[in-house]
Scaffold this motif. Structure first.
Motif, PDB file in Angstrom:
ATOM      1  N   ASN A  92       0.793  -1.238   0.000  1.00 15.15           N
ATOM      2  CA  ASN A  92       0.000   0.000   0.000  1.00 15.15           C
ATOM      3  C   ASN A  92       0.826   1.290   0.000  1.00 15.15           C
ATOM      4  O   ASN A  92       0.549   2.200   0.796  1.00 15.15           O
ATOM      5  N   PRO A  93       1.820   1.400  -0.875  1.00 15.49           N
ATOM      6  CA  PRO A  93       2.653   2.601  -0.829  1.00 15.49           C
ATOM      7  C   PRO A  93       1.886   3.908  -1.047  1.00 15.49           C
ATOM      8  O   PRO A  93       2.350   4.971  -0.645  1.00 15.49           O
ATOM      9  N   CYS A  94       0.694   3.831  -1.653  1.00 15.15           N
ATOM     10  CA  CYS A  94      -0.047   5.084  -1.914  1.00 15.15           C
ATOM     11  C   CYS A  94      -0.814   5.586  -0.704  1.00 15.15           C
ATOM     12  O   CYS A  94      -1.382   6.671  -0.743  1.00 15.15           O
ATOM     13  N   TYR A  95      -0.850   4.823   0.387  1.00 12.61           N
ATOM     14  CA  TYR A  95      -1.590   5.290   1.563  1.00 12.61           C
ATOM     15  C   TYR A  95      -0.705   6.236   2.372  1.00 12.61           C
ATOM     16  O   TYR A  95       0.084   5.818   3.221  1.00 12.61           O
ATOM     17  N   THR A  96      -0.855   7.502   2.093  1.00 12.98           N
ATOM     18  CA  THR A  96      -0.052   8.505   2.793  1.00 12.98           C
ATOM     19  C   THR A  96      -0.997   9.438   3.541  1.00 12.98           C
ATOM     20  O   THR A  96      -2.107   9.695   3.083  1.00 12.98           O
ATOM     21  N   GLN A  97      -0.565   9.908   4.672  1.00 11.60           N
ATOM     22  CA  GLN A  97      -1.429  10.789   5.449  1.00 11.60           C
ATOM     23  C   GLN A  97      -0.975  12.233   5.350  1.00 11.60           C
ATOM     24  O   GLN A  97       0.170  12.550   5.647  1.00 11.60           O
ATOM     25  N   ILE A  98      -1.906  13.059   4.910  1.00  8.43           N
ATOM     26  CA  ILE A  98      -1.642  14.493   4.859  1.00  8.43           C
ATOM     27  C   ILE A  98      -2.343  15.081   6.084  1.00  8.43           C
ATOM     28  O   ILE A  98      -3.557  15.046   6.188  1.00  8.43           O
ATOM     29  N   HIS A  99      -1.559  15.568   7.018  1.00  7.95           N
ATOM     30  CA  HIS A  99      -2.101  16.025   8.302  1.00  7.95           C
ATOM     31  C   HIS A  99      -2.732  17.411   8.151  1.00  7.95           C
ATOM     32  O   HIS A  99      -2.126  18.298   7.576  1.00  7.95           O
ATOM     33  N   PRO A 100      -3.933  17.582   8.701  1.00  8.80           N
ATOM     34  CA  PRO A 100      -4.645  18.837   8.420  1.00  8.80           C
ATOM     35  C   PRO A 100      -4.072  20.080   9.091  1.00  8.80           C
ATOM     36  O   PRO A 100      -4.257  21.180   8.578  1.00  8.80           O
ATOM     37  N   THR A 101      -3.398  19.926  10.240  1.00  9.75           N
ATOM     38  CA  THR A 101      -3.046  21.156  10.957  1.00  9.75           C
ATOM     39  C   THR A 101      -1.541  21.366  11.030  1.00  9.75           C
ATOM     40  O   THR A 101      -0.891  20.988  11.996  1.00  9.75           O
ATOM     41  N   CYS A 102      -1.004  21.984   9.978  1.00  9.34           N
ATOM     42  CA  CYS A 102       0.421  22.317   9.961  1.00  9.34           C
ATOM     43  C   CYS A 102       0.582  23.791   9.629  1.00  9.34           C
ATOM     44  O   CYS A 102      -0.304  24.403   9.036  1.00  9.34           O
ATOM     45  N   ILE A 103       1.727  24.327   9.984  1.00  7.74           N
ATOM     46  CA  ILE A 103       1.984  25.731   9.673  1.00  7.74           C
ATOM     47  C   ILE A 103       2.260  25.838   8.173  1.00  7.74           C
ATOM     48  O   ILE A 103       3.071  25.088   7.639  1.00  7.74           O
TER      49      ILE A 103
END
Lengths: 257, 646
Positions: free
Chosen positions: B266-277
């Motif tokens: 599952n290399p495409c399962y990446t998490q983009i975290h909503p709360t970053c500067i």
């Protein structure tokens, strides 16, 4: 912004070092000092020169990898701020910024700004733990800890092991680092069984590593990016003295701080 | 083009029996190594974060001879240290209806039904032991006045089960783990090898028997033999260049193992975290996360009017869109990360974004300060507010934070079975480096839980089972074996090739370009055309890299450019696999959002008929022609359903 970086260059542990000054252009006020060093290193790499070696990892002030003397101050002029968090807006246009490694006998230089801080690991190995094997712990709520004690323990536990306290101290003492760990455990019910042994062994290891003694300059507290209080050192002495009375045969030489 | 394996179905070795008793039964049935024999086994553990550090310490406590490697100067700096918000555990100390079952259910649902049920259940079961273990180590968790442990809420859950130590939970758990590790160093069971980068896995007679690594100070290529290898080297979000990970975080160890035969799932399962500067400029080296715990009390909003450039204080209440509360009333600001990230992207793409670039939304604490008082807010989030202030020069006590999503975590990783063993016998993979427990989206405060569960409570059992079962002891190898010589010469050759490359562009320039391609096409929104573009762009960039990169310096010295060059070379192969996996998965699930597959409301639309499987990729020798294997996922306990947080 345009700045001048006056930086310590040293090819290896046994080589002679010297300062070298570089011009760096295109710096934005919101960039960090380490990002400015990145830009300088890109510039040097493209010119076929050796980039400046420095340690850094998380770049958000928590891993403790970065540690630079900036304009003569450990982690630079901002209070409670690591080198990686230090933003360029705190320096003026055209500023000359002097960057050196953390200097201490117990932190030998490896290359340029990179130093060997493994002495800290050996101090922790000498007792900075509670002896509890995985799988043998009781229910967490069976050990109650008053909120204020837990908070105080957390204040001490916040240490990131960067070594700024050592670099800032005229004696290159590691007392704040050691004191913080001893204090954390002295405040908690966990690990009480080895409290005395811990204080004796950690202090002895600190001495063996070649750190100096504390003479209450308090530079460490001022330089600490996590604001760890010098009262941790007083507490370390108390712990050490108490432990010394319990284990008189073990307490010889050196001393707490 | 991708190929599908002739016998594609994988066996995860899941124990029989009802899900509640699988782990207990398994522990009763697996083989043991007697106490007197443990010291005869050498185990290599690569990585000293929560998973690796916990594994090395626990295996040392059991009496194994452990060699523990890390790239940092000390184990205490592994990137687990940067986790802020907390760690989940099904303790039900709050009496709010939590249970092992509920944590299991939330995690399977949060992962959008793409995780392995049996693993997730075990994780939920072990979660309570972790808190006990860490408290016993002296981790200063937050407490109530009566001395009991405090909890807070995190996204994707309707109970309060997150334990924390201010905004430094990862640091405190890691220091607890590090202290246990150093205790074993003192006891002589663990030997530390800091500033070493693993560059190859040595496989002998089909089993993992050692590693080759580079001493990052002297440049020496070193070999180490063992009876088993445990990898806990973290995720690959730095493939995007800009991420919340540490600048040295990399995929080299797992990627080199992949090239030695370990399947990559599952290399495409990446998490983009909503709360970053948000991003401020091109020389930026990383993005800084602001803990998800802030969404407990912070309210996310954008101006209702497009392109509204007024300062936030001048935008009246009725002209603000608290869009998470509006769209997801049941979970509000605490929806899972993938959902919050995509909602922010939609708001900004449609012209409602704020800040200079228009790629940011507000996270506002004004109401919380009014409701709780500034002291309570400082108590809960003080160090995060200070960090934000230090970086942006703005105080969240006075102005709302500006936040935007950023790559943060990778759910994909090396495929492992229930025993956490990869497809190479003897190679075990723990923590973020494996793929197993989070499906297509990880819930907040679950990474620390998984790393520690794997290290403290799973591997001590399953590794013994492997060692007792495989009879490796009767076939001891040393680093004189020809397989070590081969690996050393391959590593040396690549290192020399890189250091001798004298093109025009720096490693960082290539990494930046690769990150750009991945962010644009393999980021929060993906589509077939964009993914095809990404694959061809990455191939072209890779060719150019090997022709035109300039590294410089010596291979016999501390050389950062050289370290990065090897990592970027690997990212340029892995990046293509991420795109291929995303391209082949014709559905949306969790963090994998294919624009072609969405509900009318813009939510992820799964295709359980065709894609209810783990995609595990085999290296074929050519990065553009990977071979797909599948592990079918069966949901016997949590029934497949469209995720809803409304």
């Amino acid at each position: 912004m345009k700045v001048k970086i006056k930086v310590w260059r040293q090819a290896g542990p046994n080589e002679k070092g010297a300062f070298k000054t570089y011009d760096v252009d295109g710096i934005l006020p919101e960039m960090s000092l380490l990002e400015t060093l990145d830009v300088l290193n890109e510039q040097l790499t493209k010119a076929g020169e050796e980039p400046v070696a420095f340690d850094s990892d998380c770049r958000e002030g928590i891993c403790g990898a970065c540690g630079l003397m900036v304009n003569g101050m450990a982690h630079g002029p901002r209070r409670k701020c690591t080198s990686c968090e230090l933003r360029m807006r705190h320096f003026g246009e055209g500023a000359m910024i002097t960057v050196e490694p953390f200097r201490a006998r117990a932190f030998p230089v490896i290359k340029d700004l990179v130093v060997d801080r493994s002495a800290f690991d050996r101090i922790i190995a000498a007792g900075g733990y509670t002896s509890v094997n995985a799988g043998s712990a009781p229910d967490a709520n069976s050990i109650l800890i008053p909120k204020d004690k837990a908070e105080k323990a957390m204040d001490s536990a916040a240490c990131i092991g960067c070594g700024a306290c050592v670099a800032a101290c005229p004696n290159a003492s590691a007392s704040l680092f050691v004191g913080a760990k001893i204090t954390q455990f002295s405040l908690l019910p966990q690990g009480q069984a080895e409290r005395d042994r811990r204080a004796l062994r950690m202090v002895a290891q600190m001495d063996e590593e070649g750190f100096g003694n504390c003479s209450n300059h308090a530079e460490c507290e001022a330089a600490c990016p996590k604001g760890i209080s010098i009262s941790n050192i007083a507490n370390m002495r108390r712990e050490y003295m108490h432990a010394g009375r319990v284990y008189e045969e073990h307490a010889g030489g050196g001393g707490a701080g | 083009m991708i190929k599908i394996a002739e016998e594609p179905m994988m066996n995860a070795q899941i124990p029989d029996g009802p899900i509640e008793s699988k782990w207990a039964n398994h522990k009763s049935n697996i083989k043991l190594v007697s106490p007197a024999n443990k010291r005869k086994y050498t185990v290599i553990v690569v990585g000293t974060g929560l998973a690796g550090g916990a594994a090395a310490a626990s295996l040392g406590e059991l009496g194994y001879n452990v060699l523990n490697f890390c790239i940092q100067d000390t184990p205490r700096r592994a990137h687990s240290v940067a986790a802020q918000g907390g760690i989940n555990a099904a303790k039900n100390y709050q009496n709010d209806g939590d249970s092992v079952w509920r944590l299991f259910y939330d995690t399977v649902k949060g992962g959008d039904f793409r995780a392995r049920e049996a693993n997730v259940y075990r994780l939920a079961e072990l979660s309570a032991n972790i808190i006990d273990q860490c408290a016993a180590q002296g981790v200063p968790f937050a407490r109530e006045y009566g001395g009991t442990l405090a909890n807070r809420s995190f996204g994707g859950a309707q109970v309060s089960r997150t334990f924390y130590a201010r905004g430094q939970t990862g640091q405190q758990l890691l220091l607890g783990c590090y202290s246990s590790l150093m205790r074993q160093v003192d006891a002589g069971t663990v030997k530390l090898f800091p500033r070493r980068e693993m560059l190859d896995l040595v496989v002998i007679d089909g089993r993992a028997r050692g590693i080759v690594c580079r001493n990052l100070i002297s440049g020496a290529i070193e070999s180490y033999a063992a009876d088993a290898v445990v990898l806990a080297t973290g995720g690959y979000a730095t493939a995007f260049f800009l991420s919340t990970n540490a600048v040295n975080s990399n995929a080299t160890a797992i990627w080199r193992c992949h090239k030695k035969g370990a399947l990559f799932a599952n290399p495409c399962y990446t998490q983009i975290h909503p709360t970053c500067i948000p991003l401020a400029g091109e020389s930026q080296s990383k993005l800084t996360l602001m803990s998800e715990s802030l969404r407990n009390d912070g309210r996310v909003w954008v101006p209702k009017a497009k392109g509204d450039k007024r300062p936030p204080s001048q935008i009246p209440e009725n002209e603000r869109d608290y869009y998470l509360e509006r769209i997801y009333p049941a979970f509000g600001n605490l929806v899972p990360r993938d959902i919050a990230s995509r909602a922010a992207k939609r708001m900004c793409d449609s012209g409602h974004g704020v800040g200079n670039t228009g790629y940011a939304v507000y996270l506002d604490f004004a109401d919380a300060i009014k409701r709780l008082g500034v002291d309570t807010v400082r108590d809960r989030y003080g160090n995060l507010f200070d960090m934000y202030d230090e970086i942006t020069g703005e105080s969240p006590y006075q102005l709302p934070m500006r936040i935007y999503p950023a790559p943060h975590y990778t759910m994909g990783g090396l495929w492992v079975d229930y025993n956490l063993m990869s497809t190479i016998p003897g190679l075990h993979v723990l923590g973020e480096a494996n793929f197993s427990d989070h499906g297509a989206n990880r819930l907040g405060a679950s990474a620390l839980m998984q790393g520690l569960a794997d290290g403290y409570f799973v591997i001590p059992y399953t590794l013994g089972h492997y060692l007792a079962d495989s009879k490796v002891l009767s076939a001891k190898v040393t680093t004189d074996h020809p397989a070590f010589k081969e690996a050393v010469s391959a590593v040396t050759e690549q290192t020399r090739r890189l250091v001798g490359a004298s093109g025009k562009h720096t490693v960082r320039e290539y990494h930046w370009k690769l990150g750009r391609i991945l962010w644009d096409h393999v980021g929060m929104g993906r589509n077939a055309k964009g993914l095809e573009q990404a694959m061809s762009d990455i191939r072209a960039l890779r060719d150019e890299f090997w022709k035109d990169v300039h590294v410089g310096g010596s291979d016999q010295d501390f050389n950062k450019n050289l370290e990065f060059a090897g990592r970027v070379a690997d990212f340029m192969e892995l990046g293509e696999l991420m795109a291929q996996d995303a391209w082949h998965r014709n559905e949306s699930c969790g963090g994998h959002f294919r624009e072609e597959y969405q509900t009318p409301e813009g939510e992820a639309k799964r295709d359980d008929q065709n894609f209810c499987y783990v995609g595990a990729w085999q290296w074929s020798g050519n990065p553009s022609e990977p071979v797909l294997h599948k592990e079918e996922l069966e949901f016997d306990y949590v029934h497949l359903a469209q995720r809803s947080y409304k």
